[in-house]
Write an enzyme that holds these catalytic residues in place. Structure first.
Site, PDB file in Angstrom:
ATOM      1  N   GLY A 152      68.074  75.020 -19.563  1.00 27.33           N
ATOM      2  CA  GLY A 152      67.222  74.970 -18.375  1.00 27.33           C
ATOM      3  C   GLY A 152      67.516  76.058 -17.365  1.00 27.33           C
ATOM      4  N   CYS A 198      38.014  64.598 -36.069  1.00 32.13           N
ATOM      5  CA  CYS A 198      38.950  64.008 -37.036  1.00 32.13           C
ATOM      6  C   CYS A 198      39.339  62.592 -36.682  1.00 32.13           C
ATOM      7  CB  CYS A 198      40.182  64.886 -37.192  1.00 32.13           C
ATOM      8  SG  CYS A 198      41.328  64.762 -35.785  1.00 32.13           S
ATOM      9  N   CYS A 219      40.201  67.772 -30.867  1.00 27.47           N
ATOM     10  CA  CYS A 219      41.620  68.129 -30.800  1.00 27.47           C
ATOM     11  C   CYS A 219      41.769  69.546 -30.266  1.00 27.47           C
ATOM     12  CB  CYS A 219      42.240  68.121 -32.204  1.00 27.47           C
ATOM     13  SG  CYS A 219      42.487  66.508 -32.908  1.00 27.47           S
ATOM     14  N   CYS A 226      43.864  69.105 -36.420  1.00 22.16           N
ATOM     15  CA  CYS A 226      42.520  68.582 -36.665  1.00 22.16           C
ATOM     16  C   CYS A 226      42.076  68.902 -38.101  1.00 22.16           C
ATOM     17  CB  CYS A 226      41.553  69.203 -35.661  1.00 22.16           C
ATOM     18  SG  CYS A 226      40.010  68.296 -35.473  1.00 22.16           S
TER      19      CYS A 226
END
Lengths: 297, 257, 244
Positions: free
Chosen positions: A31, A243, A265, A271
């Site tokens: 981080g 889908c 998607c 997808c």
């Protein structure tokens, strides 16, 4: 065809070593934003110069590269970067998440869970999560150093005060290993939980801002929130029109000039894979799928 | 309490060969207001910035009585401790409210920031506390989501005061808190400060060139000239029976109204 | 140190060998002597009046005893009660002076210093509030005193800045009398009052004396002086101007 006048993966070896050192430092301090000597790349800032340099530094001849932009493999940005490395590094490319060893992404994490051994490289425009409230870099560095993170909640407070809920929907700040507050790049907050405890290595590159940071595998990543306004991901009322997938991130696609629209998607590979497996959504056009995906980009 | 909250001893601040302030020693006791007066260039703001940890000193000691009973020199605290002190146990009210406020976030967030900085994570409670404090500084509750850019000068100053007091600090530094305000607005801010200081039992070090402000708010006064303390004492004693030539000049220069 | 006493015990206020002068730095350092070798004592339950012509230093003595003027030499010893240890206010320690003002010495000045935006009632109640008395209790007591001094109730909630001289003075008196300080200093409290209110103040002073308060005052008003004084000190005896 290779271009012999370029070194492997475009960058010279010294530059790649410099970037690798930054990456290693970033992995060692999850981080934490590591400054690096970002190079000029043959593309404009904002097109993924940070991600491209990270990818170039970690890519080996046996890697299989996948590049997505907003979840799609076939948008200009994704196609260009894929072609760039196919030419300069002669690596294999794929659109299949499961087949890739390195995935460079802009603004999404694939729906299919990543696995150990995979590396995902995020393109980052603004790495500093405190930037919009504290313009001084000297001050934000001290704030990270001393873990003074009250300010990040000021932003979330403002959201609730103005919208009644936390309206930040992308680049939603996270806290890494209970230490550094990190900007996850402009992915939708829908993808935030995928970062937490992921078995894949996650690298973040900001070319213009000259910062690299990292999440080693299985890192604890928590989205910030308030006790009485807990973090929530977006929910969609309907499944993917193509889908029939639920629990995935959907793009709204305008289908005509009379207000027609459908939700599909955003992860095109996910997808397509589902459709190949025989899933069919309620709005799957007979032959319009290809057009739809281009509009979605 | 039987010991000072802040103890300054032989403090000096130089700018190269130039003396910002020197030979400064005084104590501040819990619950008292000490005014530092003097004209521009007398070193009073340099002194304030040194003792509030905003400016490095050249020599001398500045000790603070911490809530845990320690009484360390500020220089011996880690930067993290010092900054924590500044946003919890201390306050600093700037002459220009824009220096002490976040002008681009709402009044509520300005007040709530210190609470969030010390770990408050309940939006509703933060907002309730912010509303209460806006009320105490006479800002209507329905302005809580407005940004300070939409506020008048007096309102901004009152908001800055609320932002500083929300963590119940014990020591407040003020640099000409009414200096930039119209006279009519000044009275309101002064009255508000006076009330809050006595209600909360705050210790205050206030820098001002306005002797009327010093008389109204402070119990003790420090008069500075060319970087040095020339006279100290009970505020009404210094003003009604000034001893140093410079203090006599200052007092004699007040316009009678 | 030797301490004098009478039948009520030690003096609450002992002023010893006090001298005061002003150095006028803006007038080439001219020294204006005010008083020299001031010696007197004040016991519980008596009202000592400072007498003498105008300009002789009566108000200055009151101000010195209140710590408002610094002294050049001598001692100003203050006791909370006849058996407690004396504390030297004349030494000029600001925190000691503030303590003594809060607990031992009340002062009614000639003029009220009005604070912007603070109501008459709050000004009167403030000395009690600062000693930790509950705000509503203090406000009730303040209202009682103001009523007794015939201040119209409509004025209670207004800041006294716009009041008449007599109204301001009554607010000032109420503020001075609201506490039970053992020592009370009065600088011409009745100067701008009408006859009726003068009578009220006289009876308030008598009540204080009955309660054992030691009062040191300046009263130019002969009838008032005759009504309350138990003893007079001629300040001319201390005047430094004779010598100067």
């Amino acid at each position: 065809m290779t271009l012999p006048e370029y070194n492997f993966a475009y960058l010279d070896e010294q530059t790649k070593r410099m970037i690798r050192r930054a990456i290693l430092k970033g992995i060692a301090i999850p981080g934490y934003q590591v400054p690096f000597a970002s190079r000029e790349m043959p593309m404009p800032y904002g097109w993924g110069t940070g991600g491209v340099q990270v990818t170039a530094a970690i890519l080996g001849p046996d890697d299989v590269l996948k590049v997505i932009d907003q979840g799609a493999d076939d948008t200009t940005n994704a196609v260009s970067i894929r072609a760039f490395f196919a030419k300069t590094a002669n690596v294999a490319t794929t659109t299949k998440t499961a087949d890739a060893t390195v995935i460079q992404t802009r603004h999404r994490i694939p729906e299919a869970p990543l696995s150990a051994g995979q590396v995902i490289v995020y393109q980052v425009p603004i790495p500093e999560p405190l930037r919009f409230l504290e313009p001084r870099e000297t001050e934000t560095r001290v704030m990270h150093g001393l873990e003074e993170y009250g300010l990040i909640h000021v932003k979330l407070y403002e959201d609730i005060a103005q919208h009644g809920h936390i309206a930040t929907t992308y680049a939603y700040p996270v806290k890494v290993e209970d230490r550094y507050v990190m900007d996850p790049s402009p992915i939708p907050k829908f993808d935030n939980p995928k970062m937490n405890g992921s078995p894949a290595l996650q690298l973040f590159g900001a070319g213009r801002e000259k910062r690299i940071y990292a999440l080693p595998p299985f890192t604890n990543v928590v989205s910030l929130d308030f006790e009485d306004h807990p973090f929530e991901v977006q929910k969609f009322k309907q499944p993917c029109a193509l889908c029939n997938a639920t629990g995935v991130y959907l793009d709204e696609v305008v289908t005509d000039d009379r207000g027609g629209r459908m939700y599909v998607c955003s992860d095109t590979d996910h997808c397509e894979t589902r459709r190949e497996e025989g899933h069919h959504g309620p709005g799957l056009p007979i032959s319009g799928a290809q057009t739809v995906k281009e509009d979605a980009a | 309490m039987t010991s000072p909250i802040l103890s300054v001893s032989n403090l000096e601040r130089r700018y190269g060969d130039f003396i910002g302030c020197t030979d400064i020693s005084f104590d501040v006791w819990p619950g008292e207001v000490v005014a530092i007066v003097g004209e521009s260039g007398s070193g009073k703001t340099t002194l304030l910035n040194c003792i509030s940890g905003r400016l490095d000193r050249s020599s001398g000691s500045i000790r603070y009585n911490m809530r845990d009973g320690r009484f360390p020199d500020l220089a011996d605290l880690s930067e993290a401790e010092r900054r924590f002190l500044m946003r919890t146990d201390w306050g600093f009210v700037h002459q220009n409210p824009a220096d002490g406020l976040r002008m681009r976030v709402s009044a509520g967030a300005n007040v709530g920031e210190r609470l969030m900085a010390i770990g408050d994570r309940h939006y509703g409670e933060i907002r309730n506390t912010a509303t209460e404090w806006l009320g105490r500084v006479e800002i209507a509750g329905d302005r809580i989501d407005d940004k300070p850019v939409a506020f008048s000068g007096g309102m901004r100053q009152r908001l800055q005061i609320a932002r500083n007091l929300v963590t119940r600090p014990r020591l407040i530094f003020m640099d000409e808190p009414t200096g930039g305000l119209d006279v009519s607005v000044q009275a309101r801010v002064l009255d508000l400060l006076r009330g809050l200081v006595s209600d909360l039992g705050l210790a205050v070090v206030i820098v001002t060139h306005d002797l009327a402000v010093a008389r109204l708010l402070s119990q003790r006064m420090i008069v500075m000239k060319t970087g040095r303390i020339v006279e100290t004492g009970l505020t009404d004693r210094v003003l009604d029976d000034p001893h140093h030539p410079y203090t006599q000049l200052l007092v004699a220069s007040i316009l009678e109204s | 140190m030797s301490v004098s006493s009478n039948e009520t015990g030690n003096a609450l206020l002992s002023v010893r060998q006090v001298a005061k002068s002003f150095t006028m730095h803006l007038r080439d350092g001219v020294i204006l002597p005010v008083v020299n070798d001031v010696n007197f004592e004040l016991f519980a339950g008596e009202c000592v009046v400072l007498g003498g012509p105008s300009g002789v230093g009566k108000s200055s003595i009151l101000r010195m005893v209140y710590g408002n003027y610094a002294i050049d030499g001598g001692e100003i010893l203050i006791r909370r009660n006849p058996t407690s240890e004396p504390r030297d206010l004349g030494a000029g320690d600001p925190r000691l002076v503030l303590d003594l003002r809060r607990d031992c010495i009340g002062y009614v000045s000639q003029f009220l210093r009005a604070v912007p935006r603070v109501s008459a009632l709050d000004i009167v109640a403030e000395p009690l509030v600062s000693r930790g008395v509950d705000r509503t209790v203090a406000a009730e007591k303040a209202a009682d005193l103001l009523r007794r001094l015939h201040l119209p109730e409509a004025l209670f909630d207004l800041p006294p800045a716009t009041f008449s001289g007599g109204e301001k003075q009554r607010v000032n008196i109420a503020r001075g009398f609201i506490t039970d300080h053992p020592i009370l200093l009065l600088d011409e409290p009745t100067a701008s009052l009408d006859a009726a209110n003068r009578e009220v103040v006289i009876s308030m002073i008598r009540e204080k004396l009955d309660a054992g308060t030691a009062i040191l005052g300046i009263f130019h008003d002969q009838p008032v002086r005759d009504a309350v004084a138990t003893r007079t000190i001629d300040v001319s005896a201390f005047s430094a101007r004779r010598a100067a």
